[in-house]
Design a protein around this motif. Sequence first.
Motif: not given
Length: 415
Positions: A88-90, A186-187, A208-212
């Motif tokens: 997911w690219v911001v 989640p990506r 939040l344990d969101i991969p980044f």
Amino acid sequence: MEFADFLSDLIFRSLPRSDQRRWARVYLQGLVITPGKKTIRNIASEYEGPVEQSLQQFISKSPWEWSAVRQDLARYVESRIPQRSQAWVVRPLVIEKAGSHSVGVARQFVTELGRVANCQQAVGIWLTSPEASFPVEWSLVLPRPWNTDPGLRRRARIPEAAGVHTPEQAALNAVRHMIEKWRLPPRPVVMSLQNANELETVAAFHALDIPFVFKVSGSLPITTGHESRGHLGQGRTRALDLINLCRAQRRPVEWDCPRREERRVTPLVAQEVLIQSGQPSSAQPSAVPQQAGGGEGGPMLLLGAWSGSGEQPDEFWLSNMSQTSPAHVFRLAKLAERVERDYDDILEPIGIRDFEGRSFRGWHHHTTLVSAAHAVIALGARQALAPVPPPTSAYLYTPDPRPRWVGSEGGHHRA
């Protein structure tokens, strides 16, 4: 798949009335095929009758739920793009304005422009693979005057829940919404944090344990003190200094550059590091480092890349995917190039910055339908776009306190 099925059965199925879905198709068709600026007036000029007024009502005043349409769009493209979405690219969106009446407009410093501008700022979340990318979620960043002035909020019909956030906070909220409400798998989130509050953003995503995979500045303070790839001793330093110290460990990484359609090779250094949250770059480290995210947060992966022939590294990337190969993490980071290409080739030409309305709702409706139009083009369905006649009667909206739709079928529908 027939284009009508693509729209009615999937993307616009959350719109409860057939006339709503028809006006959505009329607007989307106009975004794709209308030459020049994609304003409501230009789109309506292709038709006879009160189409402009009806489109104004549908986009700016109607209470249809844009998030439901975006969710269906995201789920659809997630199932269609090759290899599924890898990240997911911001991507920031800056819309310069001449006046001050459009929602969210203010004179503000814009990192992407490197100057002060009178503009709207937003962030888009793109589902991205090496072959394609799709914007599916949008957040309008509201400067402080739009939170403290009741008149501004009332005029733009800004909901009470919409507050002031930095672009990074807006991106975090959007990602959480996609995971918790849309139930998307989640990506890894790819985003540039340069000139932002890097430590705070890293800590928030990590907690939040969101991969980044975040692009960071060379001045990012990092800590070594564990068995890293370079077996360095304990210490506090900057990302730039650590990468320069390990420059002899550079290894070539191949990756595909979508913007130039060529295979590239980039020298890369990777080191495992710790990040101390809540301290600015100039702060002295505490006796016991607080890892980003707190608790049992593990080491992170710092990448340094040389995109040119200079002595100094050109890019720094930080990821909490420390168990993933550095080459794969770097290729994920470079998916941002895919987004830049698709923005230039598709999203900008179909009018992402062309909305001339003033309301918060209208802005979100416009960006939602532009995202759907982007998907039509990116998936190769442009040629299947048959002319869509508008409903046979005008589309009217009765304002609060009893909002309702009056369409070609008659009757009323409570929003």
